[in-house]
Design an enzyme around this catalytic site. Structure first.
Site, mmCIF file in Angstrom:
data_model
loop_
_atom_site.group_PDB
_atom_site.id
_atom_site.type_symbol
_atom_site.label_atom_id
_atom_site.label_comp_id
_atom_site.label_asym_id
_atom_site.label_seq_id
_atom_site.Cartn_x
_atom_site.Cartn_y
_atom_site.Cartn_z
ATOM 1 C CD GLU A 160 4.414 4.321 -3.772
ATOM 2 O OE1 GLU A 160 5.160 4.263 -2.788
ATOM 3 O OE2 GLU A 160 4.252 5.332 -4.448
ATOM 4 C CD GLU A 214 11.513 5.771 1.415
ATOM 5 O OE1 GLU A 214 10.272 5.866 1.398
ATOM 6 O OE2 GLU A 214 12.207 5.825 0.367
ATOM 7 C CG HIS A 234 7.429 9.443 1.534
ATOM 8 N ND1 HIS A 234 6.823 10.297 0.643
ATOM 9 C CD2 HIS A 234 8.308 8.710 0.797
ATOM 10 C CE1 HIS A 234 7.337 10.087 -0.580
ATOM 11 N NE2 HIS A 234 8.235 9.138 -0.508
HETATM 12 N N1 TRP Z 1 7.488 5.325 -2.603
HETATM 13 C C1 TRP Z 1 8.824 4.832 -2.572
HETATM 14 C C2 TRP Z 1 9.726 6.019 -2.366
HETATM 15 O O1 TRP Z 1 10.022 6.767 -3.251
HETATM 16 C C3 TRP Z 1 9.303 4.085 -3.749
HETATM 17 C C4 TRP Z 1 8.485 3.008 -4.367
HETATM 18 C C5 TRP Z 1 7.452 3.152 -5.186
HETATM 19 C C6 TRP Z 1 8.772 1.652 -4.375
HETATM 20 N N2 TRP Z 1 7.059 1.957 -5.682
HETATM 21 C C7 TRP Z 1 7.849 1.019 -5.222
HETATM 22 C C8 TRP Z 1 9.715 0.883 -3.727
HETATM 23 C C9 TRP Z 1 7.909 -0.335 -5.481
HETATM 24 C C10 TRP Z 1 9.750 -0.470 -3.996
HETATM 25 C C11 TRP Z 1 8.869 -1.074 -4.859
HETATM 26 O O2 TRP Z 1 10.108 6.318 -1.307
HETATM 27 ZN ZN ZN Z 2 9.478 8.618 -2.082
#
Ligand code: TRP
Ligand code: ZN
Length: 863
Positions: free
Chosen positions: A124, A300, A303
């Site tokens: 992500e 997490e 999610h």
């Molecule tokens: N989706 C993750 C969260 O909020 C966070 C996240 C988004 C992330 N982009 C990232 C973590 C890049 C590490 C690197 O739970």
């Molecule tokens: Zn998140």
């Protein structure tokens, strides 16, 4: 790096991908500098006949491309630095690509990289495109099967879903095969290969299925994962009860890694965590670490439904998963640790980060409509304000209708990539309410300013409240419309008795007048109880009324808020050269009474005792003069330390427990109050207090106590500081997570020489700029939490930060970009300071090969 003028991506340009990828088969042949990735995609056309297949791919060395097993020659496809384009394809086919990548050279920590000798991934938002050619967008869902081959130096080869096979290979290598039955976007893909220890447990779901739980950590660290595992089980249970959500695979894994750009990542069935948010024991972790581990493990995990089972159609919908998931983790923490204390902490963070963002050049709506780099939009606005919007939705609809709405959302959109509109529609349908105005909260940036005027008619025994709202312009949004703002209001008498219980008034226009009858006496207004909306409230309350709230508001959030407001006004008056000495004494008296209230819990008293932070004060004064605010705040703290000295020393002693360490909220609350006393007492450093604080530090049997003693000693400065810091370093030089704290406490050092010392620390042998935790511990802490020294009148603090941004941008643009913010609000500071800040921003923006990430933020900040 900058090659052409970066293009903005626009929500209005959304178009579905013209193909589906039914299955994705990946084969990884792992070698540190030459990893081979073979991808086999089963593709079906869903769009127009003549559409070419365009796949994202960056920093990939293409080895081969084949369609239905036939190798393509170079004239049958086009490959450039960002994509692979194949025209003239049939309606259904299998695409096979093979690429080579170099994980050992990847210091951006996106895609496949190495941390502490192991392989791990972060996809992500757009990291998957550096692993293989693929439509790297969240609305392309595919079923994955993964084969990993690696050397025997590793104990575990992990990916999403279920382990379906493993075995030996030649050359002392072996393999594992994974299958994930749930279709997912590629940003949720994960792979880990490492020499790992595991902590194992199981969870029985509400329908009676047994789920194997595994937490993987560095060899020898398994016992430090116990709290994370315990938090996970509590979160799984809570989500079943609070939202009816059950876990869906037979296995749930978490892996800790030391080099990680953010906190953690929710990859399906295989969460990857920054080790600072996973590993804890009493000796090395503070209560704040425990609290954050509990919250992030839950976040997490949550999610899995809000993000994974139901994902985002495009990245403009990021708050769909992040705002809702933050709301879910905050609600979980409130249930675990106590609602008032949790709410105060959440609001403090919201104001410090999100209100600041909303008041500056980087202000953006919770659902933005354009971006250059999506990495830059993982902001406090998307996360924290996104959560506040859901909280307001629940306040407006009531708990029952809110749950009906979320049930409908989970049922209707399971398996889909969807939008914020579709989400809100579920709540509108379930409650039978028109939420079209409410949607404005997603589209309009800026923090609304709300005022409330109170008029009491003694003859009629009636009170009239006049509520108004307005929002200042933000970049690209000059005209603001009114939003529906739920404002929880109660009334007290002048002696603190309840005159009227809480009622939620919905302020849904510019001005609203409310009349309440049967109000027996002149009321004291308690408004925005529990911080029912993310707004800046001002009322016509006099200090006398605030003292009534501070002493007796049954809404504890507002009791705390009244104390903060009183302290803030005293500090601002002093910083403006008009100290109110009588008012300061009165404040200290009232604070003393609140601290001996037996009905209040220690964790709450610790919050009462903490004066408004310097960044918060800066936000409240325009133009801001951080060194002056620092002096004024210190002066008030010294007065409290002197005025309440005996009481603070008594509490400091009473809160010390000799019982065995407990991570419970109650025990943590006592430690928090003891540390809060220490932080005030250090403002009055006579021999008695100095001895007490030194003992606090030296005899601390856990990290919370040790840090609670260390910061006051650092604040006092001189030999007390030097001795404590070198002792701490000697004790912990081999514990990276504790060493981060050693750097961070020096980042917050308020003494005059702090900037020089911070610059010197960047040359320290333990300073590792490629590790985001270490970098942030020193550099971000200094720039964000030490305003008096960062805003040095010479501009040297700004120059230091700009140097760091440019250095880090060379290898980790995402982390470099997150350092830009402290320079961003230059307009809000005294002109002499603002000018120097601007100069450094200009210097950054003019750098020849800046990343898109930093360029976007620096340009907007200058804008
Ligand atoms: N989706 C993750 C969260 O909020 C966070 C996240 C988004 C992330 N982009 C990232 C973590 C890049 C590490 C690197 O739970
Ligand atoms: Zn998140």
């Amino acid at each position: 790096m900058r090659t052409d003028t970066p293009q903005a991506v626009r929500l209005a340009d959304y178009r579905p991908f013209p193909f589906t990828i039914e299955t994705t088969r990946l084969v990884f042949d792992l070698h540190p500098s030459q990893t081979r990735v073979k991808a086999e995609l089963a593709v079906r056309r869903t769009g127009a006949k003549d559409e070419p297949l365009v796949l994202n791919g960056e920093r990939l060395k293409l080895v081969s491309v084949a369609v239905d097993g036939e190798g393509l020659s170079a004239n049958q496809y086009v490959v450039d630095a960002e994509r692979l384009t194949i025209p003239d394809l049939p309606d259904q086919f299998v695409l096979t690509t093979e690429v080579e990548i170099d994980p050992s050279a990847n210091k951006a920590l996106m895609g496949l990289y190495m941390s502490g000798g192991r392989f791990c991934t972060q996809c992500e938002a757009e990291g998957f495109r550096t692993i293989t050619y693929f439509p790297d967008r969240p609305d392309v869902l595919s079923r994955y099967s993964v084969r990993i081959e690696a050397g025997r130096e590793f104990t575990h080869l992990l990916s999403n879903g279920n382990l379906v096979g493993s075995g030996a290979l030649e050359d002392n290598r072996f393999f594992a095969e994974w299958e994930d039955p749930f279709p997912k976007p590629c940003y949720l893909f994960a792979l880990v290969a490492g020499h790992l220890d595991v902590l194992a447990d199981k969870f029985l779901t509400m329908s009676g299925r047994e789920v194997a739980l595994r937490v993987f950590v560095d060899p020898g660290q398994a016992s430090r994962a116990a709290y994370a595992l315990d938090s996970l089980k509590r979160a799984m249970k809570w989500d079943e009860e609070a939202f009816g959500r059950e876990y869906d695979l037979d296995l749930f894994m978490i892996v800790a890694v030391r080099d990680f750009n953010f906190g953690a990542m929710e990859n399906k069935g295989l969460n990857i965590f920054n080790s600072s948010l996973l590993l804890a024991d009493p000796e090395t972790a503070t209560d704040l670490d425990y609290e954050r581990i509990e919250a992030v493990v839950a976040h997490e995990y949550f999610h899995n439904w809000t993000g994974n089972r139901i994902t985002c159609r495009d990245w403009f919908q990021l708050c769909l998963k992040e705002g809702f998931t933050v709301f879910r983790d905050q609600s979980f923490s409130a249930d675990q640790r106590g609602a008032t204390v949790q709410r105060i902490k959440d609001v403090r963070a919201l104001r410090a980060r999100q209100f600041a963002e909303d008041a500056g050049p980087l202000a953006h709506p919770v659902r933005p409509s354009s971006y250059m780099k999506i990495d830059n939009f993982y902001t406090a606005t998307i996360y924290e304000k996104g959560s506040e919007i859901i909280r307001m939705l629940k306040t407006i609809l009531g708990a029952e209708a809110f749950r009906k709405g979320s049930d409908l959302y989970f049922e209707r959109h399971d398996g889909q990539a969807t939008t914020v509109e579709a989400f809100i529609e579920c709540f509108a349908e379930a409650s039978g309410r028109d939420l079209s105005d409410f949607f404005g909260w997603y589209e309009q940036a800026g923090t609304p300013a709300v005022t409330i005027e109170t008029a009491y008619d003694a003859d009629a025994q009636a009170v009239t409240l006049t509520l108004t709202q307005s929002t200042a312009p933000t970049p690209g949004q000059p005209d603001k419309k009114p939003l529906p703002i739920p404002i929880a209001i109660g009334l007290l008498s002048e002696t603190g008795a309840v005159l009227r219980d809480t009622e939620v008034v919905l302020l849904d226009r510019n001005t609203l007048t409310v009349r309440w009858d049967n109000v027996a006496s002149e009321p004291v207004l308690s408004a925005l109880r529990g911080f029912s909306a993310p707004v800046n409230l001002s009322t016509d309350a006099r200090p006398a009324e605030r003292y009534v709230l501070f002493g007796s508001d049954p809404d504890l959030f507002n009791r705390w808020e009244a104390g903060q407001t009183l302290a803030r006004d005293l500090i601002l008056a002093r910083a403006a050269g008009a100290p109110d000495e009588v008012g300061e004494e009165r404040y200290a008296d009232a604070l003393g009474r609140a601290l001996v209230d037996d009905a209040a819990e220690p964790a709450f008293k610790a919050l009462l005792l903490a004066l408004p932070s310097e960044p918060d004060l800066a936000l409240m004064s325009e133009p801001a003069d951080p060194p002056a605010l620092h002096e004024a705040r210190n002066a008030l703290r010294t007065r409290v330390a002197v005025h309440l000295g005996d009481l603070l020393r008594r509490l400091h002693g009473e809160m010390q427990s000799d019982a065995e360490f407990s991570a419970s909220a109650e025990a943590a609350g006592r430690r928090a109050l003891r540390n809060a006393c220490a932080e005030v007492l250090c403002s009055d450093p006579h021999a008695d207090n100095l001895e007490r604080l030194t003992a606090h530090f030296n005899t601390g049997r856990n990290m919370t106590d040790a840090m609670g003693g260390l910061f006051p000693l650092v604040t006092i400065g001189g030999p007390a500081r030097d001795l404590a810091l070198s002792k701490f370093h000697r004790a912990w030089r081999n514990e990276p997570l504790v060493l981060d704290k050693w750097f961070a406490v020096q980042g917050r050092d308020p003494n005059e020489d702090a900037l020089d010392r911070v610059i010197a620390l960047t040359k320290h042998e333990d300073f590792e700029p490629t590790n985001p935790n270490r970098l942030r511990a020193l550099v971000s802490t200094f720039a964000n939490f030490n305003p008096a020294r960062f805003h040095d009148p010479s501009g040297a603090g700004y120059r230091f930060l700009a140097d760091q941004i440019l250095a880090v941008d060379g290898f980790n643009p995402m982390t470099a970009a997150r350092l830009v913010e402290p320079l961003g609000n230059w307009r809000r500071y005294k002109p002499e300071l603002g000018k120097l800040m601007r100069e450094q921003l200009e210097r950054v923006a003019a750098h020849p090969d800046l990343s898109k990430n930093v360029l976007e933020l620096a340009t907007k900040a200058l804008g």
